[in-house]
Design an enzyme around this catalytic site. Sequence first.
Site, mmCIF file in Angstrom:
data_model
loop_
_atom_site.group_PDB
_atom_site.id
_atom_site.type_symbol
_atom_site.label_atom_id
_atom_site.label_comp_id
_atom_site.label_asym_id
_atom_site.label_seq_id
_atom_site.Cartn_x
_atom_site.Cartn_y
_atom_site.Cartn_z
ATOM 1 N N LYS A 66 0.595 -55.352 -4.067
ATOM 2 C CA LYS A 66 1.877 -55.989 -4.396
ATOM 3 C C LYS A 66 1.705 -56.955 -5.570
ATOM 4 O O LYS A 66 2.553 -57.008 -6.471
ATOM 5 C CB LYS A 66 2.445 -56.702 -3.163
ATOM 6 C CG LYS A 66 2.998 -55.707 -2.162
ATOM 7 C CD LYS A 66 3.317 -56.303 -0.806
ATOM 8 C CE LYS A 66 3.667 -55.157 0.152
ATOM 9 N NZ LYS A 66 3.862 -55.603 1.534
ATOM 10 N N GLN A 124 3.393 -60.719 4.983
ATOM 11 C CA GLN A 124 2.762 -59.419 5.223
ATOM 12 C C GLN A 124 2.570 -59.209 6.727
ATOM 13 O O GLN A 124 2.012 -60.060 7.417
ATOM 14 C CB GLN A 124 1.399 -59.371 4.495
ATOM 15 C CG GLN A 124 0.684 -58.039 4.603
ATOM 16 C CD GLN A 124 1.457 -56.888 3.947
ATOM 17 O OE1 GLN A 124 1.938 -57.003 2.825
ATOM 18 N NE2 GLN A 124 1.587 -55.778 4.662
ATOM 19 N N ASP A 163 12.106 -58.379 1.748
ATOM 20 C CA ASP A 163 11.704 -57.245 2.584
ATOM 21 C C ASP A 163 12.893 -56.718 3.396
ATOM 22 O O ASP A 163 12.794 -55.651 4.003
ATOM 23 C CB ASP A 163 10.593 -57.675 3.562
ATOM 24 C CG ASP A 163 9.214 -57.233 3.083
ATOM 25 O OD1 ASP A 163 9.147 -56.362 2.196
ATOM 26 O OD2 ASP A 163 8.207 -57.754 3.605
#
Length: 281
Positions: free
Chosen positions: A53, A97, A120
């Site tokens: 990322k 994450q 997200d």
Amino acid sequence: MAQLMDGKALSQIVWEETLEEAQAFEAERGRKPVLAVLLVGEDPASKIYVRNKARACKACGIESRVMRLAAETTKEELLDIIRGLNADPAVDGVMVQLPLPRGLDESEILASIDPDKDVDGLHTVNLGRLAAGKEGFVPCTPQGVMRILSHYNVEIEGKHAVVVGRSNIVGKPMAMLLLAQNATVTICHSRTKDLRSYVQSADILVAAVGKADMIPGDWLKPGCVVIDVGINRTDDGLKGDVEGQGADEKASLRTPVPGGVGPMTVAMLMHNTMEAARRHG
Ligand code: NDP
């Protein structure tokens, strides 16, 4: 023989688009879009995802701020950090994450992210906005699938779309996105009886289970479109949820594993971060 849908090549296109947008944003606002990434603990796969990322951010003209926290980080400490990022006007997007180390409740942590920085798309507010057809952040993996379908001109309206898997990250938002494009959607899961009968009638099949080759190629409807979200590490390398060789014989289009949906997930995170920066100003 099914045509492969190349998610890797398409992700490059999304990266280039995002880079152009990020450069225009920087020229206008005097700063880059900023994504804060929180990595808690030492999970090896998570470390690789976070590294990828950060690399994608760099290529897209986005500044990544990766915060690596010890596995022993307490809930209060993590919530404090997220509160700080929520309040920081220099941060556009915040993501944690997953999975989190045992002892940290994922839903509680995700709920603490400002929904307007939740790139997200996993906050219940954003999942609710999606269900209600309102503007919000859409989870990256199903959003990437929609981009693949549109890039390959797959007709969705009126088609029978079968989504196997009902997680909040993939299956449920996937079904809502297909429904929003007027597919007739069936969601299957571990308690579905006679999965084969549903798969056999799918014009578009999305498999998001996490079991290597669990859907045999001979279950597929001839000419169908297969989206394989599954990523399964096996002794023979990475495999999807749909048996590839069989899918090649039956489907008209299919995503490979690796190189299909996976790269699009990161690309859509970049897209969402750019969107967050634009909205945030
Ligand atoms: P989850 O484990 O959260 O969900 C799996 C789903 O599969 C559940 O809804 C479960 O049903 C269902 N399921 C399990 N067994 C069966 C079965 N025998 N028949 C039908 N359905 C079944 O996984 P995720 O949604 O997070 O991920 C799914 C897969 O996608 C994984 O391989 C993951 O690695 C991959 N993935 C890939 C991404 C990418 O970028 N390409 C991103 C995210 C995930 P129930 O709800 O009843 O338990």
